[in-house]
Structures are given as structure tokens and as C-alpha cells.
Design a protein around this motif. Structure first.
Motif, PDB file in Angstrom:
ATOM      1  N   TRP A 192       0.868  -1.177   0.000  1.00  0.00           N
ATOM      2  CA  TRP A 192       0.000   0.000   0.000  1.00  0.00           C
ATOM      3  C   TRP A 192       0.906   1.229   0.000  1.00  0.00           C
ATOM      4  N   PRO A 193       0.763   2.130  -0.969  1.00  0.00           N
ATOM      5  CA  PRO A 193       1.712   3.248  -1.109  1.00  0.00           C
ATOM      6  C   PRO A 193       1.753   4.210   0.073  1.00  0.00           C
ATOM      7  N   ARG A 197       0.815  -3.014   4.181  1.00  0.00           N
ATOM      8  CA  ARG A 197       0.222  -3.828   3.123  1.00  0.00           C
ATOM      9  C   ARG A 197      -1.270  -3.989   3.397  1.00  0.00           C
ATOM     10  N   VAL A 198      -2.045  -4.158   2.325  1.00  0.00           N
ATOM     11  CA  VAL A 198      -3.498  -4.264   2.457  1.00  0.00           C
ATOM     12  C   VAL A 198      -4.033  -5.421   1.608  1.00  0.00           C
ATOM     13  N   ASP A 250      -7.409   6.910   4.208  1.00  0.00           N
ATOM     14  CA  ASP A 250      -5.956   6.879   4.314  1.00  0.00           C
ATOM     15  C   ASP A 250      -5.299   7.552   3.114  1.00  0.00           C
ATOM     16  N   ALA A 251      -5.894   7.367   1.937  1.00  0.00           N
ATOM     17  CA  ALA A 251      -5.306   7.906   0.705  1.00  0.00           C
ATOM     18  C   ALA A 251      -5.629   9.376   0.481  1.00  0.00           C
ATOM     19  N   TYR A 252      -6.646   9.885   1.163  1.00  0.00           N
ATOM     20  CA  TYR A 252      -7.110  11.254   0.906  1.00  0.00           C
ATOM     21  C   TYR A 252      -6.013  12.287   1.145  1.00  0.00           C
ATOM     22  N   ALA A 270       1.667  -2.880   9.968  1.00  0.00           N
ATOM     23  CA  ALA A 270       2.286  -1.633   9.526  1.00  0.00           C
ATOM     24  C   ALA A 270       1.233  -0.664   9.002  1.00  0.00           C
ATOM     25  N   PHE A 271       0.221  -1.183   8.324  1.00  0.00           N
ATOM     26  CA  PHE A 271      -0.889  -0.337   7.870  1.00  0.00           C
ATOM     27  C   PHE A 271      -1.622   0.243   9.068  1.00  0.00           C
TER      28      PHE A 271
END
Length: 371
Positions: A192-193, A197-198, A250-252, A270-271
Motif C-alpha cells: 500500500w503506497p 500492506r493491504v 488513508d489515501a485522501y 504496519a498499515f
């Protein structure tokens, strides 16, 4: 071993199909309300096998070897037609935002707010209906809207806005959406950038809406209103929709709030550690989906929840994480223990989105009586 376990799941599916064709209202209800039931039949076998092996075979490739995917898609079509009346009853007959004047949306609130929890639950449930219906109901509530639907993943969401707030609500998995089942089944973790990880299926579905269809850019174009004042941003969803809403928050990349209902686990440790959004995660008593992917498969697939936990017990009492006992069926007891603790029907029906709304409204009524 994997094919043997899946063969057993196939027999279960055939049995359920037989019951469905005999017009069993009980099984219609189970399939209507819990789109994830098919996912559970298949992926539970994967979880058991992968927990004891180092196989890297993906869920969908295993399904393709054992099941006739074309036949499953044909079954999906039949199921959709047979349960349309139930679909109407539970989603389209619900009176959305009926107490908006009584419990106003506190758009400027930056903390957990029960009024806002009710509003977000309404948005999350509404996202499971058709675009025209969504538009009409949002218009009644004072919002403009735009609907997004993906071609590749069949994902859907809507963006609603007024002069004070922008809400992005993601649809949950459809009970008979084969594409959605496959999304749920792609449970291997991928990068996941934004950290950690997702779940691969969730990430793929999210990317189609967020990037390919332009939800991200459309949202950013709405944040500043005509008055020049910045609007508050909210993400919500139920079931699969809650997982997508979690990724969106999270990405916003800016201040926002997240309310989820019946959410599965989305990413690894970690996420979880890197997730710093204002997130409120509701769980209705023994809702089974909130225990997926199950904890027993660590460390192969170490999934973790994010956000502040708010749990409704069987009586509708709302407890926060610190008030829940160590024998917590939500997270600690795990997938199979949850099945042992409840009748089969409860672990499925506790996932129904309108039941979340009902319990939140009851808490609002209790709070109002005290005041």
C-alpha cells in the motif's frame, strides 16, 4: 488438501442452491443480507489450509480449478431475480434520514459524535441502492450527488455534498455479486503506497473508483465551497464498503473523518500503525464479517483493524474498546470461536446495515431522554 477442502465447500453451495430453489425464505434472507456468505464458504477453507502451509496460490485461481465459474454467474442471475422483493423490503422501504431535523448533522464536529454516526450509517446503507433512488433520497436530505460505478470490479460509490460537507459512501458487497465475492476472496496482502500492506481485492476495487473513475479528483474539486469556506470531508461504508472507505480515508491525504459499519480487517500491522485518521468502527454484537480475515492465519496473513472500536451488544448497549472484556468476540476470540458463541443466524443477521441504524437511533433516543 486445498482441493479437498474446496470440494466440501462446493457441496455446501449445491445444498444451499437446492434450498433456495424451494423458495426457502430463511435462506433468501441470509443470502440477501450477507453477501459475504458465499465468500465464507470458500475462503474459510483457504484460511485453514494456508494457516498450516506456505502455499502462495491465490484464492481466485483455486476457485477456478474446483468450481464452474460460468455456472456460478448463472446462479447469481437467478438469485437476483428471486430475492428482488426482499431487496426492496430491506433497502428501499427504509425511510432514509427521516429524523434529520431531530438529530442534525454536526458537520463541523472533529470528534466522535453519535448524531454523525447515525448520518453516516444512513449514507452507508443508502449506497447499496440504485443510482436514481440514491439521488432522490439525498436530494430530500439537502444534498447534491454523483454516482460512480466501475466496469472491471463492479464497485460503486456516491459523493454527496452541500455547502458544509462532502461525503463519500462506498457500497458493500452485493449478496449475489459474484465479482464482489471474488474481491473478498483475494485476501493476500499487497503493498500500500501510504504505508504497510493491504488486502489485494480491496486495493484493486478501490483503485478503480478512486483513480480510474476519478473519485479522488472529483472530491478535491468540491472541498472548497462557493463561499470560499473549506468543507468537512467524510468517508463511510458498510461491509466491503467500509474497507474501501478505510482505504479512501488513508489515501485522501488531508483532514477527514471515517465511520465504518461491519468492517472486515483491511491491512497488516504496519498499515494499522501508519493509519492516523479520525476513524470510528462500529460492530453490531456478533457480526461475523468483523472477524475476517480471521486472526488464526497470522503470521501468514497478519490482518489488523484500524480505528476506535464501538461495539453494540445484544441489548443495544454501546461500549467502547476499553469497556469490552478480554473475552471479546469481536477481535480476540477469532473466527471459529464466534461461530461457537452464537446461533448461525445471529452471526449473519448482525451484519445487516439497517440493524446498525436501528441500534444507533435507540442510543440517540436514550441520550435525548436523559437530557
Amino acid at each position: 488438501m486445498l482441493e479437498k477442502a474446496l470440494g466440501k465447500s462446493k457441496k455446501n453451495l449445491i445444498l444451499i442452491q437446492h434450498l433456495m430453489t424451494r423458495n426457502s425464505s430463511f435462506f433468501n434472507l441470509i443470502f440477501r443480507t450477507l453477501r459475504v456468505f458465499g465468500f465464507l464458504l470458500f475462503s474459510s477453507a483457504f484460511y485453514q489450509v494456508l494457516a498450516q502451509s506456505d502455499q502462495k496460490q491465490t484464492a481466485e485461481s483455486a476457485l477456478e480449478k474446483v468450481l464452474d465459474l460460468q455456472k456460478l454467474r448463472a446462479m447469481e442471475k437467478v438469485y437476483r431475480e428471486n430475492v428482488f422483493a426482499l431487496h426492496m423490503r430491506y433497502l428501499y422501504r427504509h425511510k432514509y434520514f427521516d429524523d434529520a431535523a431531530k438529530y442534525p448533522f454536526h458537520t463541523e464536529s472533529t470528534k466522535y459524535d453519535l448524531n454523525n454516526a447515525w448520518w453516516m450509517a444512513e449514507f452507508a446503507t443508502l449506497s447499496n441502492t440504485e443510482p436514481k433512488f440514491v439521488e432522490v433520497e439525498l436530494n430530500k436530505a439537502g444534498f447534491e450527488s454523483r454516482f460512480f460505478r466501475g466496469d472491471e470490479t463492479d464497485a460503486e460509490c456516491f459523493v454527496a455534498w452541500n455547502e458544509k460537507a462532502v461525503i463519500v459512501s462506498f457500497r458493500g458487497t452485493e449478496a449475489f455479486g459474484f465479482t464482489d465475492w471474488m474481491t473478498d476472496a483475494k485476501f493476500n496482502l499487497v503493498t500500500w503506497p501510504y504505508g504497510g500492506r493491504v488486502h489485494r481485492g480491496f486495493r484493486t476495487t478501490f483503485y478503480e473508483l478512486w483513480i480510474t473513475l476519478g473519485v479522488r479528483n472529483f472530491l478535491k474539486s468540491l472541498v472548497v465551497g462557493h463561499s470560499g469556506q473549506k468543507k468537512s470531508v467524510w468517508f463511510t461504508g458498510h461491509s466491503l464498503g467500509s474497507a474501501l472507505a478505510t482505504l479512501a480515508a488513508d489515501a485522501y491525504g488531508d483532514d477527514c473523518q471515517l465511520y465504518t459499519y461491519g468492517s472486515p480487517r483491511v491491512g497488516d500491522e504496519a498499515f494499522q500503525a501508519g493509519f492516523h485518521r479520525k476513524a470510528h468502527r462500529f460492530v453490531n454484537d456478533l457480526d461475523l464479517v468483523t472477524s475476517l480475515p480471521p486472526t488464526q492465519i497470522r503470521p501468514i496473513y497478519p490482518y489488523y483493524h484500524v480505528g476506535s472500536l464501538l461495539h453494540f451488544d445484544i441489548d443495544g448497549n454501546l461500549r467502547k474498546k476499553g469497556e469490552i472484556s478480554s473475552v471479546d468476540v469481536l477481535d480476540l476470540a477469532g473466527f471459529w470461536d464466534k461461530i461457537k458463541k452464537a446461533a448461525l443466524v445471529r452471526i449473519f443477521l448482525d451484519h445487516v446495515p439497517t440493524f446498525y441504524i436501528d441500534k444507533i437511533k435507540k442510543r440517540l433516543e436514550v441520550a435525548q431522554e436523559k437530557n
